[in-house]
Design a protein around this motif. Structure first.
Motif, PDB file in Angstrom:
ATOM      1  N   VAL A  90      -3.965  -1.087  -1.240  1.00  0.00           N
ATOM      2  CA  VAL A  90      -3.891  -1.576  -2.610  1.00  0.00           C
ATOM      3  C   VAL A  90      -2.512  -1.245  -3.147  1.00  0.00           C
ATOM      4  O   VAL A  90      -1.980  -0.158  -2.878  1.00  0.00           O
ATOM      5  CB  VAL A  90      -4.979  -0.928  -3.496  1.00  0.00           C
ATOM      6  N   ALA A  91      -1.913  -2.168  -3.890  1.00  0.00           N
ATOM      7  CA  ALA A  91      -0.601  -1.931  -4.490  1.00  0.00           C
ATOM      8  C   ALA A  91      -0.670  -2.287  -5.965  1.00  0.00           C
ATOM      9  O   ALA A  91      -1.415  -3.184  -6.367  1.00  0.00           O
ATOM     10  CB  ALA A  91       0.468  -2.765  -3.794  1.00  0.00           C
ATOM     11  N   ALA A 107      -3.900  -6.554  -3.060  1.00  0.00           N
ATOM     12  CA  ALA A 107      -4.744  -5.949  -2.028  1.00  0.00           C
ATOM     13  C   ALA A 107      -4.439  -6.597  -0.688  1.00  0.00           C
ATOM     14  O   ALA A 107      -4.189  -7.806  -0.610  1.00  0.00           O
ATOM     15  CB  ALA A 107      -6.219  -6.116  -2.364  1.00  0.00           C
ATOM     16  N   ALA A 108      -4.438  -5.788   0.357  1.00  0.00           N
ATOM     17  CA  ALA A 108      -4.237  -6.289   1.718  1.00  0.00           C
ATOM     18  C   ALA A 108      -5.275  -5.646   2.622  1.00  0.00           C
ATOM     19  O   ALA A 108      -5.543  -4.444   2.514  1.00  0.00           O
ATOM     20  CB  ALA A 108      -2.833  -5.971   2.220  1.00  0.00           C
ATOM     21  N   PRO A 113      10.250  -3.586 -11.292  1.00  0.00           N
ATOM     22  CA  PRO A 113       9.007  -2.884 -11.601  1.00  0.00           C
ATOM     23  C   PRO A 113       8.863  -1.640 -10.726  1.00  0.00           C
ATOM     24  O   PRO A 113       9.573  -1.476  -9.736  1.00  0.00           O
ATOM     25  CB  PRO A 113       7.930  -3.915 -11.251  1.00  0.00           C
ATOM     26  N   THR A 114       7.943  -0.783 -11.095  1.00  0.00           N
ATOM     27  CA  THR A 114       7.571   0.348 -10.253  1.00  0.00           C
ATOM     28  C   THR A 114       6.424  -0.132  -9.371  1.00  0.00           C
ATOM     29  O   THR A 114       5.431  -0.669  -9.872  1.00  0.00           O
ATOM     30  CB  THR A 114       7.104   1.539 -11.108  1.00  0.00           C
ATOM     31  N   VAL A 115       6.569   0.044  -8.054  1.00  0.00           N
ATOM     32  CA  VAL A 115       5.540  -0.424  -7.121  1.00  0.00           C
ATOM     33  C   VAL A 115       4.994   0.773  -6.356  1.00  0.00           C
ATOM     34  O   VAL A 115       5.748   1.516  -5.723  1.00  0.00           O
ATOM     35  CB  VAL A 115       6.111  -1.480  -6.142  1.00  0.00           C
ATOM     36  N   VAL A 116       3.676   0.960  -6.430  1.00  0.00           N
ATOM     37  CA  VAL A 116       3.005   2.052  -5.729  1.00  0.00           C
ATOM     38  C   VAL A 116       1.958   1.453  -4.802  1.00  0.00           C
ATOM     39  O   VAL A 116       1.110   0.673  -5.231  1.00  0.00           O
ATOM     40  CB  VAL A 116       2.342   3.039  -6.719  1.00  0.00           C
ATOM     41  N   VAL A 117       2.042   1.813  -3.513  1.00  0.00           N
ATOM     42  CA  VAL A 117       1.099   1.323  -2.503  1.00  0.00           C
ATOM     43  C   VAL A 117       0.190   2.475  -2.091  1.00  0.00           C
ATOM     44  O   VAL A 117       0.668   3.576  -1.798  1.00  0.00           O
ATOM     45  CB  VAL A 117       1.848   0.770  -1.265  1.00  0.00           C
ATOM     46  N   THR A 149      -2.061 -12.268  -4.260  1.00  0.00           N
ATOM     47  CA  THR A 149      -2.508 -10.921  -4.634  1.00  0.00           C
ATOM     48  C   THR A 149      -3.564 -10.385  -3.675  1.00  0.00           C
ATOM     49  O   THR A 149      -3.991  -9.243  -3.801  1.00  0.00           O
ATOM     50  CB  THR A 149      -3.059 -10.909  -6.070  1.00  0.00           C
ATOM     51  N   SER A 150      -3.976 -11.194  -2.694  1.00  0.00           N
ATOM     52  CA  SER A 150      -4.958 -10.748  -1.709  1.00  0.00           C
ATOM     53  C   SER A 150      -4.616 -11.380  -0.360  1.00  0.00           C
ATOM     54  O   SER A 150      -4.584 -12.607  -0.250  1.00  0.00           O
ATOM     55  CB  SER A 150      -6.354 -11.168  -2.149  1.00  0.00           C
ATOM     56  N   VAL A 151      -4.349 -10.534   0.653  1.00  0.00           N
ATOM     57  CA  VAL A 151      -3.949 -11.055   1.960  1.00  0.00           C
ATOM     58  C   VAL A 151      -4.684 -10.344   3.091  1.00  0.00           C
ATOM     59  O   VAL A 151      -5.157  -9.227   2.939  1.00  0.00           O
ATOM     60  CB  VAL A 151      -2.418 -10.920   2.188  1.00  0.00           C
ATOM     61  N   LEU A 152      -4.743 -11.018   4.230  1.00  0.00           N
ATOM     62  CA  LEU A 152      -5.273 -10.471   5.475  1.00  0.00           C
ATOM     63  C   LEU A 152      -4.114 -10.450   6.454  1.00  0.00           C
ATOM     64  O   LEU A 152      -3.521 -11.493   6.724  1.00  0.00           O
ATOM     65  CB  LEU A 152      -6.402 -11.359   5.999  1.00  0.00           C
ATOM     66  N   LEU A 153      -3.771  -9.259   6.954  1.00  0.00           N
ATOM     67  CA  LEU A 153      -2.608  -9.116   7.839  1.00  0.00           C
ATOM     68  C   LEU A 153      -2.967  -8.287   9.062  1.00  0.00           C
ATOM     69  O   LEU A 153      -3.901  -7.486   9.023  1.00  0.00           O
ATOM     70  CB  LEU A 153      -1.458  -8.426   7.095  1.00  0.00           C
ATOM     71  N   PRO A 154      -2.190  -8.443  10.147  1.00  0.00           N
ATOM     72  CA  PRO A 154      -2.426  -7.605  11.322  1.00  0.00           C
ATOM     73  C   PRO A 154      -1.824  -6.210  11.123  1.00  0.00           C
ATOM     74  O   PRO A 154      -0.849  -6.042  10.378  1.00  0.00           O
ATOM     75  CB  PRO A 154      -1.695  -8.349  12.437  1.00  0.00           C
TER      76      PRO A 154
END
Length: 189
Positions: free
Chosen positions: A67-68, A80-81, A30-34, A10-15
Protein backbone atom coordinates in the motif's frame (compact mmCIF):
# COMPACT_ATOMS: atom_id res chain seq x y z
CA UNK A 1 -4.02 25.23 -2.67
CA UNK A 2 -2.34 22.58 -4.82
CA UNK A 3 -4.64 19.88 -6.16
CA UNK A 4 -3.07 16.42 -6.32
CA UNK A 5 -4.44 13.49 -8.31
CA UNK A 6 -3.29 10.03 -9.36
CA UNK A 7 -2.08 9.61 -12.94
CA UNK A 8 -1.21 5.90 -12.73
CA UNK A 9 -3.65 3.18 -11.74
CA UNK A 10 -4.39 3.12 -8.02
CA UNK A 11 -4.64 -0.69 -8.01
CA UNK A 12 -2.22 -3.01 -9.84
CA UNK A 13 -1.16 -6.65 -10.04
CA UNK A 14 2.60 -7.06 -10.54
CA UNK A 15 5.17 -9.85 -10.43
CA UNK A 16 7.60 -10.15 -7.53
CA UNK A 17 10.76 -8.41 -8.71
CA UNK A 18 8.77 -5.87 -10.71
CA UNK A 19 8.90 -2.13 -10.22
CA UNK A 20 5.77 -0.35 -9.04
CA UNK A 21 5.48 3.10 -10.59
CA UNK A 22 3.29 5.63 -8.81
CA UNK A 23 2.48 8.76 -10.80
CA UNK A 24 0.77 11.84 -9.39
CA UNK A 25 -0.08 15.21 -10.79
CA UNK A 26 0.83 18.03 -8.36
CA UNK A 27 2.57 21.42 -8.40
CA UNK A 28 5.15 20.36 -5.80
CA UNK A 29 6.64 17.04 -4.73
CA UNK A 30 4.31 14.96 -2.55
CA UNK A 31 5.45 12.79 0.33
CA UNK A 32 5.17 9.13 -0.70
CA UNK A 33 5.18 6.33 1.88
CA UNK A 34 5.05 2.67 0.82
CA UNK A 35 4.06 -0.06 3.25
CA UNK A 36 5.21 -3.52 2.08
CA UNK A 37 3.67 -6.81 3.31
CA UNK A 38 6.13 -6.82 6.24
CA UNK A 39 4.42 -3.70 7.58
CA UNK A 40 7.54 -1.50 7.83
CA UNK A 41 6.68 1.78 6.01
CA UNK A 42 9.36 3.29 3.76
CA UNK A 43 9.49 6.83 2.41
CA UNK A 44 10.13 7.05 -1.34
CA UNK A 45 11.43 10.23 -2.94
CA UNK A 46 9.43 11.17 -6.05
CA UNK A 47 11.18 12.50 -9.16
CA UNK A 48 9.68 15.13 -11.40
CA UNK A 49 9.15 13.68 -14.90
CA UNK A 50 7.56 16.79 -16.43
CA UNK A 51 5.91 19.95 -15.20
CA UNK A 52 3.46 18.93 -12.50
CA UNK A 53 4.12 15.17 -12.85
CA UNK A 54 5.89 13.21 -10.12
CA UNK A 55 6.96 9.57 -10.30
CA UNK A 56 7.92 7.27 -7.45
CA UNK A 57 9.35 3.83 -8.21
CA UNK A 58 9.40 0.97 -5.74
CA UNK A 59 10.77 -2.56 -6.25
CA UNK A 60 8.44 -5.34 -5.09
CA UNK A 61 10.76 -7.85 -3.45
CA UNK A 62 8.29 -10.29 -1.89
CA UNK A 63 4.78 -11.57 -2.58
CA UNK A 64 1.87 -9.87 -0.87
CA UNK A 65 -0.09 -6.64 -0.68
CA UNK A 66 1.71 -3.30 -0.83
CA UNK A 67 0.00 0.00 0.00
CA UNK A 68 1.30 3.49 -0.81
CA UNK A 69 0.09 6.92 0.21
CA UNK A 70 1.01 10.15 -1.52
CA UNK A 71 0.23 13.21 0.59
CA UNK A 72 0.49 16.93 -0.04
CA UNK A 73 -1.05 19.85 1.86
CA UNK A 74 -3.61 17.65 3.64
CA UNK A 75 -4.61 15.78 0.47
CA UNK A 76 -3.94 12.07 0.09
CA UNK A 77 -4.00 9.58 -2.77
CA UNK A 78 -3.82 5.90 -1.87
CA UNK A 79 -2.43 3.15 -4.10
CA UNK A 80 -2.39 -0.65 -3.75
CA UNK A 81 -0.31 -3.33 -5.47
CA UNK A 82 -0.60 -7.08 -5.21
CA UNK A 83 2.72 -8.82 -5.91
CA UNK A 84 2.61 -12.46 -7.00
CA UNK A 85 5.32 -14.93 -7.90
CA UNK A 86 5.87 -15.51 -11.61
CA UNK A 87 4.51 -18.92 -12.62
CA UNK A 88 7.35 -20.76 -14.35
CA UNK A 89 5.90 -24.27 -14.62
CA UNK A 90 2.38 -25.52 -15.11
CA UNK A 91 -0.18 -23.52 -13.16
CA UNK A 92 -1.74 -26.74 -11.87
CA UNK A 93 -0.74 -30.36 -11.92
CA UNK A 94 -2.88 -33.49 -11.78
CA UNK A 95 -2.26 -34.26 -8.05
CA UNK A 96 -3.43 -30.75 -7.07
CA UNK A 97 -6.55 -31.10 -9.19
CA UNK A 98 -7.32 -34.56 -7.76
CA UNK A 99 -6.90 -33.13 -4.23
CA UNK A 100 -9.31 -30.27 -5.09
CA UNK A 101 -11.88 -32.67 -6.54
CA UNK A 102 -11.77 -35.05 -3.59
CA UNK A 103 -13.22 -38.52 -4.14
CA UNK A 104 -13.67 -39.01 -7.88
CA UNK A 105 -13.95 -42.03 -10.13
CA UNK A 106 -11.91 -40.50 -12.98
CA UNK A 107 -8.40 -41.80 -13.57
CA UNK A 108 -5.38 -39.51 -13.31
CA UNK A 109 -5.00 -39.77 -17.10
CA UNK A 110 -8.58 -38.53 -17.59
CA UNK A 111 -8.03 -35.70 -15.11
CA UNK A 112 -4.81 -34.79 -16.95
CA UNK A 113 -6.64 -34.66 -20.30
CA UNK A 114 -9.39 -32.46 -18.84
CA UNK A 115 -6.78 -30.20 -17.19
CA UNK A 116 -4.89 -29.77 -20.45
CA UNK A 117 -8.06 -29.00 -22.42
CA UNK A 118 -9.37 -26.51 -19.88
CA UNK A 119 -5.97 -24.80 -19.48
CA UNK A 120 -5.95 -24.08 -23.21
CA UNK A 121 -9.63 -23.10 -23.21
CA UNK A 122 -8.98 -20.59 -20.42
CA UNK A 123 -5.93 -19.16 -22.19
CA UNK A 124 -8.00 -18.70 -25.33
CA UNK A 125 -10.52 -16.40 -23.59
CA UNK A 126 -8.43 -14.83 -20.80
CA UNK A 127 -5.27 -12.75 -20.60
CA UNK A 128 -2.92 -15.11 -18.78
CA UNK A 129 0.41 -13.44 -18.06
CA UNK A 130 3.55 -14.54 -16.26
CA UNK A 131 1.74 -14.01 -12.97
CA UNK A 132 -1.14 -16.46 -12.52
CA UNK A 133 -3.51 -15.02 -9.89
CA UNK A 134 -5.51 -17.16 -7.44
CA UNK A 135 -8.87 -16.28 -9.04
CA UNK A 136 -7.77 -17.73 -12.41
CA UNK A 137 -6.44 -20.81 -10.62
CA UNK A 138 -9.79 -21.35 -8.88
CA UNK A 139 -11.65 -20.85 -12.18
CA UNK A 140 -9.41 -23.45 -13.84
CA UNK A 141 -10.12 -25.95 -11.07
CA UNK A 142 -13.86 -25.40 -11.52
CA UNK A 143 -13.49 -25.75 -15.30
CA UNK A 144 -11.85 -29.15 -14.85
CA UNK A 145 -14.50 -30.25 -12.33
CA UNK A 146 -17.28 -29.25 -14.74
CA UNK A 147 -15.51 -30.96 -17.66
CA UNK A 148 -15.31 -34.23 -15.73
CA UNK A 149 -18.91 -33.97 -14.47
CA UNK A 150 -20.27 -33.47 -17.99
CA UNK A 151 -18.48 -36.56 -19.32
CA UNK A 152 -20.95 -38.78 -17.47
CA UNK A 153 -24.03 -37.00 -18.82
CA UNK A 154 -24.85 -37.82 -22.46
CA UNK A 155 -25.64 -34.64 -24.39
CA UNK A 156 -25.42 -32.71 -21.09
CA UNK A 157 -29.15 -33.17 -20.45
CA UNK A 158 -30.23 -33.70 -16.85
CA UNK A 159 -33.33 -35.64 -15.94
CA UNK A 160 -36.01 -33.48 -14.36
CA UNK A 161 -39.20 -34.53 -12.66
CA UNK A 162 -42.42 -35.33 -14.52
CA UNK A 163 -43.77 -31.78 -14.15
CA UNK A 164 -40.66 -29.79 -15.07
CA UNK A 165 -39.38 -32.11 -17.80
CA UNK A 166 -35.70 -32.34 -18.71
CA UNK A 167 -33.36 -29.47 -17.97
CA UNK A 168 -30.23 -28.61 -19.90
CA UNK A 169 -27.06 -27.52 -18.12
CA UNK A 170 -26.16 -23.87 -18.63
CA UNK A 171 -23.45 -23.29 -21.23
CA UNK A 172 -21.05 -21.75 -18.74
CA UNK A 173 -20.45 -21.98 -15.02
CA UNK A 174 -21.47 -18.64 -13.42
CA UNK A 175 -18.67 -18.92 -10.86
CA UNK A 176 -16.07 -19.43 -13.61
CA UNK A 177 -17.47 -16.36 -15.41
CA UNK A 178 -17.24 -14.32 -12.22
CA UNK A 179 -13.67 -15.39 -11.44
CA UNK A 180 -12.42 -14.89 -15.01
CA UNK A 181 -14.29 -11.63 -15.69
CA UNK A 182 -11.41 -9.24 -14.83
CA UNK A 183 -9.06 -11.27 -17.05
CA UNK A 184 -11.29 -11.72 -20.11
CA UNK A 185 -9.93 -10.70 -23.51
CA UNK A 186 -12.11 -8.11 -25.18
CA UNK A 187 -12.86 -8.86 -28.83
CA UNK A 188 -12.19 -5.92 -31.13
CA UNK A 189 -13.72 -5.42 -34.54
Amino acid sequence: MTIMRAISSTSVLLPVGGVWQLLVDADTAPTVVVTPPTGDPETVTPEQTSTGRWESSYALTEPGRYVARASLDGQVVDFAAQALEVTTGPVLDVPKVVHYLGQISATEETVGEALQAETFAQARVCRVGAVYPPDLREALLRRVARNLALRGIPLAVLRGDAEAGATVLPGRDPEVRRLEAPHRKLPIG
